[in-house]
Design a protein around this motif. Structure first.
Motif, PDB file in Angstrom:
ATOM      1  N   SER A  39      20.726  30.967 -15.966  1.00 20.20           N
ATOM      2  CA  SER A  39      20.053  29.821 -15.341  1.00 20.20           C
ATOM      3  C   SER A  39      18.705  29.514 -15.983  1.00 20.20           C
ATOM      4  CB  SER A  39      19.890  30.050 -13.841  1.00 20.20           C
ATOM      5  OG  SER A  39      19.052  31.166 -13.593  1.00 20.20           O
TER       6      SER A  39
ATOM      7  N   HIS B 229      16.857  28.159 -18.706  1.00 16.96           N
ATOM      8  CA  HIS B 229      17.221  27.265 -19.807  1.00 16.96           C
ATOM      9  C   HIS B 229      16.838  27.797 -21.185  1.00 16.96           C
ATOM     10  CE1 HIS B 229      18.276  24.451 -16.772  1.00 16.96           C
ATOM     11  NE2 HIS B 229      17.050  24.101 -16.462  1.00 16.96           N
TER      12      HIS B 229
ATOM     13  N   ILE C 290      16.534  24.252 -27.358  1.00 27.17           N
ATOM     14  CA  ILE C 290      16.510  23.892 -25.941  1.00 27.17           C
ATOM     15  C   ILE C 290      15.067  23.860 -25.448  1.00 27.17           C
ATOM     16  CG2 ILE C 290      17.193  24.610 -23.628  1.00 27.17           C
ATOM     17  CD1 ILE C 290      19.777  25.657 -24.838  1.00 27.17           C
TER      18      ILE C 290
ATOM     19  N   ARG D  79      12.835  22.907 -21.792  1.00 24.84           N
ATOM     20  CA  ARG D  79      12.844  22.577 -20.359  1.00 24.84           C
ATOM     21  C   ARG D  79      12.204  21.207 -20.175  1.00 24.84           C
ATOM     22  NH1 ARG D  79      13.366  25.226 -15.658  1.00 24.84           N
ATOM     23  NH2 ARG D  79      13.703  27.130 -16.839  1.00 24.84           N
TER      24      ARG D  79
ATOM     25  N   ASN E  64      14.833  27.093 -11.599  1.00 28.31           N
ATOM     26  CA  ASN E  64      16.119  26.865 -12.251  1.00 28.31           C
ATOM     27  C   ASN E  64      17.187  26.344 -11.296  1.00 28.31           C
ATOM     28  OD1 ASN E  64      15.255  27.825 -14.840  1.00 28.31           O
ATOM     29  ND2 ASN E  64      15.233  29.858 -13.933  1.00 28.31           N
TER      30      ASN E  64
ATOM     31  N   SER F   9      16.962  21.056 -11.947  1.00 25.97           N
ATOM     32  CA  SER F   9      16.310  21.515 -13.191  1.00 25.97           C
ATOM     33  C   SER F   9      17.062  20.913 -14.377  1.00 25.97           C
ATOM     34  CB  SER F   9      16.252  23.039 -13.268  1.00 25.97           C
ATOM     35  OG  SER F   9      17.534  23.604 -13.361  1.00 25.97           O
TER      36      SER F   9
ATOM     37  N   ARG G 149      17.338  20.478 -18.775  1.00 32.39           N
ATOM     38  CA  ARG G 149      17.012  20.956 -20.115  1.00 32.39           C
ATOM     39  C   ARG G 149      17.403  19.890 -21.127  1.00 32.39           C
ATOM     40  NH1 ARG G 149      21.113  24.940 -18.470  1.00 32.39           N
ATOM     41  NH2 ARG G 149      23.145  24.100 -19.011  1.00 32.39           N
TER      42      ARG G 149
ATOM     43  N   THR H  88      21.092  20.709 -13.723  1.00 27.59           N
ATOM     44  CA  THR H  88      21.791  21.596 -12.786  1.00 27.59           C
ATOM     45  C   THR H  88      22.105  20.831 -11.512  1.00 27.59           C
ATOM     46  OG1 THR H  88      20.652  23.509 -13.701  1.00 27.59           O
ATOM     47  CG2 THR H  88      21.638  23.776 -11.523  1.00 27.59           C
TER      48      THR H  88
ATOM     49  N   TYR I  65      26.540  22.040 -13.816  1.00 27.54           N
ATOM     50  CA  TYR I  65      25.605  21.103 -14.410  1.00 27.54           C
ATOM     51  C   TYR I  65      26.386  19.920 -14.975  1.00 27.54           C
ATOM     52  CZ  TYR I  65      27.144  23.127 -18.827  1.00 27.54           C
ATOM     53  OH  TYR I  65      27.908  23.549 -19.884  1.00 27.54           O
TER      54      TYR I  65
END
Length: 141
Positions: free
Chosen positions: A25, A27, A38, A40, A49, A53, A55, A69, A80
């Motif tokens: 979870s 990211h 990646i 956030r 998370n 959330s 990413r 998510t 997600y």
């Protein structure tokens, strides 16, 4: 969740589900799993998370896209979907975590999507299948 293409990967971790879901979870831990850069974008509505959330993923020369998510039920389930910037249509992911008899975790990971270009979905599916199968062992909880 109806989409024509499915990717399914099962992987067993030696760590317990709470440890694995915490790793999955977060990211920033997922770069090696997806072979992506990646970042956030936003924390979740009620936890870092959790649901909401988001990413940003950048894979090779492709434009970045966002995954958000939609379900976070630690330590058993993460769901997600792509919410911005992808040529994939109806993309979603579901990660189900089940404890194993020896204290580890079995991850059952399914992704569904479609692609606007006829015949491209199976190719994209195969690339995802291989990348995730090779990437998950790099996530060492």
């Amino acid at each position: 969740m109806a989409t024509p293409q499915r990717v399914h990967v099962v992987h067993t971790f030696t760590s317990d589900p709470a440890t694995v879901v915490a790793k999955l979870s977060e990211h920033e831990n997922l770069g090696p799993v997806f072979g992506a850069k990646i970042r956030r974008v936003r924390d979740g509505d009620t936890s870092r998370n959790g649901v909401g959330s988001t990413r940003s993923l950048k894979i090779g020369p492709l434009p970045a896209f966002h995954e958000t998510t939609t379900v976070a039920e630690a330590p058993t389930l993460i769901e997600y979907k792509i919410t911005k910037g992808s040529p994939l249509k109806g993309h979603w992911g579901r990660q189900i975590l089940t404890p194993t008899a020896d204290g580890g975790t079995q991850l059952d990971y399914t992704i569904g999507f479609d692609v606007a270009i006829p015949g491209a979905a199976p190719v994209v599916g195969k690339v995802l299948q291989v990348a995730i199968s090779k990437g998950l062992p790099k996530l060492t909880p």
